[in-house]
Write an enzyme that holds these catalytic residues in place. Structure first.
Site, mmCIF file in Angstrom:
data_model
loop_
_atom_site.group_PDB
_atom_site.id
_atom_site.type_symbol
_atom_site.label_atom_id
_atom_site.label_comp_id
_atom_site.label_asym_id
_atom_site.label_seq_id
_atom_site.Cartn_x
_atom_site.Cartn_y
_atom_site.Cartn_z
ATOM 1 N N ASP A 52 0.569 -8.803 1.483
ATOM 2 C CA ASP A 52 -0.020 -8.093 0.350
ATOM 3 C C ASP A 52 1.078 -7.292 -0.355
ATOM 4 O O ASP A 52 1.185 -6.084 -0.216
ATOM 5 C CB ASP A 52 -1.147 -7.176 0.863
ATOM 6 N N HIS A 96 -0.098 2.657 10.609
ATOM 7 C CA HIS A 96 0.310 2.556 9.208
ATOM 8 C C HIS A 96 -0.218 3.746 8.409
ATOM 9 O O HIS A 96 0.531 4.388 7.670
ATOM 10 C CB HIS A 96 -0.208 1.240 8.618
ATOM 11 N N THR A 119 -2.063 -3.293 6.225
ATOM 12 C CA THR A 119 -0.769 -3.396 6.879
ATOM 13 C C THR A 119 -0.902 -3.124 8.371
ATOM 14 O O THR A 119 -1.481 -2.122 8.780
ATOM 15 C CB THR A 119 0.211 -2.380 6.262
ATOM 16 N N GLN A 155 2.486 2.137 -7.710
ATOM 17 C CA GLN A 155 1.327 2.631 -6.957
ATOM 18 C C GLN A 155 1.266 4.167 -6.966
ATOM 19 O O GLN A 155 0.216 4.765 -7.167
ATOM 20 C CB GLN A 155 1.409 2.112 -5.527
HETATM 21 CA CA CA Z 1 -2.632 -3.974 1.701
#
Ligand code: CA
Length: 441
Positions: free
Chosen positions: A247, A148, A373, A254
Site C-alpha cells: 500500500d 506499527h 502495515t 499524507q
Molecule cells: Ca495502509
C-alpha cells in the site's frame, strides 16, 4: 469457522505431484498450496483466465474445464474460475472452493489418472503475465498492527503514541480500488501538495517522502446482503483467500492532507498485490492462537469467539526487499530490509470482517481488505521506511553503500510471504514487486 481450519487430506505433507517442480521442500507452490491467479501467455491476445500454481507451472483452469477431467461440484467451480476474473468462483462460497481444492489435489498427485488430461493444460509461469485476479468493487484498508500504530504514533505523540480506540476497534478506512495493480506494476512518483517544515503555505511538486507498506490483502468470497452483519463465527467462511499487498504511501502529502478525514491522494495513486491468492484452507496448518497481553481489554463480544481465540491468527513469514536501479544495473540481488510474521497483528481476519459488517455494510465477492502495515515487535521487523528510518532521520545503508530514507526513482520493492514449520508442507505467496518511476514532467 472451525470447519475452515480443520486439516484434511489436502494438507498431508507426504503428498507429491506429478508436476515435479512442485516437490522440492523449499518450493512455494507445492501441491498442498494450490493458490489462484488470473493469467495469460505474455505478449499474446489470449483471454485472461483463472489458473492454479503448481511448481513452476500454472494449471490453466479454462483448459482444465474444457478437458472434462473433473466432475460434480468441482467441475462447476472449475467452470466459474475459467473467466477473466475470479469473482464468479469467489461468489460460489466455501464448500465449492473446498470441493475444487480437493479435486485438484487428487488430480495433481503422483499417479493420478487425470495426469494424461491435465498435462496439456499446464503453462510455464515463466511465459505468463498476470492480471488483478478479481474485479475489486471496494477496497478497505485496516490498521491492525499495534507495533506499527505505536511506532507511527510515537513520532507525532511521544508521550501517548497509541490512540485510545486502537485496542477496541479494528481501525480502518475506505480506500481506492481503481488504482490497484498486480505485481510488476510501475507507477510515476506522485505529485501533490506538501507543507515544508516550518512553512505556513504549501508547495506543489513531486512527493519527497515516498514509502511502501508491507500488508496482506484479504479477498472476500460470497459476502453478505446489505443490512445483514457477518457474525465472527461465520466470518472466515466468507473469505476466499489472502495475498501480499504493498500500500504505497506518500508521507509528506499524507501529513498535510490527512486531517480531518484521513488519507486521500497520499494513498490512492497505486497499490500493488501479488498475483496469487492463497486460500484460507491452504493456510490451515499455520493457524495460531490469537492472544492479547493480560493488561489489554478483551475484545467486545461481537469481536470474540472461541475459534478466533484458539486459531484466529496466522503465522505467515513476511519480508521486504529493495533493489535500487544501481543494484539492478550491476546485477546485484535485492537487499532485505525487514523480516516479520503476520502472527503479530493485533486484530485477526475474522475480526476485520465482523467489524466491517456489524453496522450492516455489505461486502461483495472480490472486495479487498488490507491488514494495514504489518510491523513486528522490534524495529527491524517494521513494515515501512517511516518506521525503519525513524521518520527519515536515520538513513538505511544498503549492501552496495547506497543509503535510503525514503524511496528514490528506479527503486523496486519486493514483498515475499511463505509459511513453513516441521510437520507441514511449505506453502508460499510468491512475490509482489513494484517499481517507482520518475514523476511526470
Ligand atoms: Ca495502509
Amino acid at each position: 469457522m472451525m470447519t475452515m481450519t480443520l486439516l484434511n487430506e489436502t494438507h498431508d505433507p507426504a503428498l507429491r505431484s506429478w508436476v515435479m517442480s512442485a516437490n522440492p521442500e523449499n518450493a512455494d507452490f507445492t501441491i498442498q498450496n494450490l493458490p489462484f491467479a488470473v493469467f495469460r501467455r505474455r505478449d499474446t491476445n489470449e483471454a485472461f483466465r483463472g489458473g492454479v500454481a503448481i511448481g513452476d507451472q500454472i494449471l490453466d483452469l479454462a483448459a482444465a474445464a474444457a478437458s472434462g477431467a473433473l466432475s460434480g461440484d468441482a467441475a462447476a467451480a472449475l467452470q466459474a474460475a475459467a473467466g477473466e476474473t475470479l469473482n464468479a468462483l469467489m461468489a460460489l462460497g466455501q464448500p465449492a472452493w473446498s470441493a475444487l481444492r480437493l479435486a485438484l489435489s487428487r488430480a495433481l498427485r503422483t499417479g493420478a489418472v487425470e495426469e494424461s488430461q491435465l498435462a496439456g493444460c499446464l503453462v510455464p509461469q515463466a511465459v505468463a503475465e498476470f492480471a488483478v485476479p478479481a474485479r475489486i468493487g471496494d477496497y478497505t484498508d485496516f490498521y491492525t498492527s499495534v507495533y506499527h500504530a505505536t511506532n507511527i504514533g510515537r513520532q507525532f505523540r511521544p508521550d501517548n503514541p497509541l490512540l485510545p480506540n486502537f485496542k477496541w476497534i479494528p481501525i480502518g478506512y475506505h480506500g481506492r480500488a481503481s488504482s490497484i495493480g498486480v505485481s510488476g506494476q510501475s507507477f510515476p512518483r506522485p505529485v501533490g501538495q506538501t507543507l515544508p517544515p516550518g512553512a505556513s503555505v504549501p508547495v506543489f511538486g513531486p512527493c519527497k517522502r515516498l514509502d511502501y507498506e508491507l500488508e496482506m490483502g484479504v479477498f472476500v468470497g460470497h459476502g453478505n446482503a446489505l443490512g445483514e452483519p457477518i457474525a465472527i463465527t461465520e466470518a472466515e467462511a466468507s473469505v476466499f483467500g489472502m495475498c501480499l499487498l504493498n500500500d504505497w504511501s506518500a508521507r509528506d502529502i499524507q501529513a498535510w492532507e490527512y486531517q480531518p478525514l484521513g488519507p486521500f491522494l497520499s494513498k490512492n495513486f497505486a497499490s500493488t498485490i501479488s498475483p496469487w491468492i492463497v486460500t484460507l484452507e491452504a493456510l490451515a496448518p499455520y493457524r495460531v492462537a490469537f492472544t492479547r497481553p493480560e493488561r489489554d481489554p478483551l475484545p467486545l463480544p461481537y469481536l470474540d469467539a472461541p475459534a478466533n481465540r484458539a486459531q484466529g491468527a496466522m503465522d505467515v513469514q513476511l519480508e521486504v526487499l529493495l533493489q535500487t536501479q544501481a543494484m539492478r544495473e550491476q546485477g546485484q540481488a535485492a537487499a532485505r530490509l525487514t523480516r516479520t510474521s503476520y502472527r503479530h497483528a493485533y486484530w485477526t481476519v475474522a475480526q476485520m470482517v465482523a467489524h466491517h459488517t456489524v453496522n450492516g455494510c455489505n461486502l461483495q465477492p472480490g472486495d479487498l481488505l488490507g491488514t494495514g502495515t504489518l510491523s513486528g515487535p522490534t524495529l527491524d521487523q517494521a513494515g515501512a521506511l517511516i518506521e525503519l528510518t525513524v521518520g527519515g532521520k536515520q538513513p538505511l545503508t544498503l549492501p552496495n553503500g547506497q543509503t535510503r530514507t525514503y524511496l528514490e526513482d528506479g527503486d523496486a520493492v519486493v514483498l515475499r510471504g511463505w509459511c513453513e514449520k516441521p510437520g507441514a508442507a511449505r506453502i508460499g505467496f510468491g512475490e509482489c514487486i513494484g517499481t517507482v518511476l520518475p514523476a511526470r514532467a
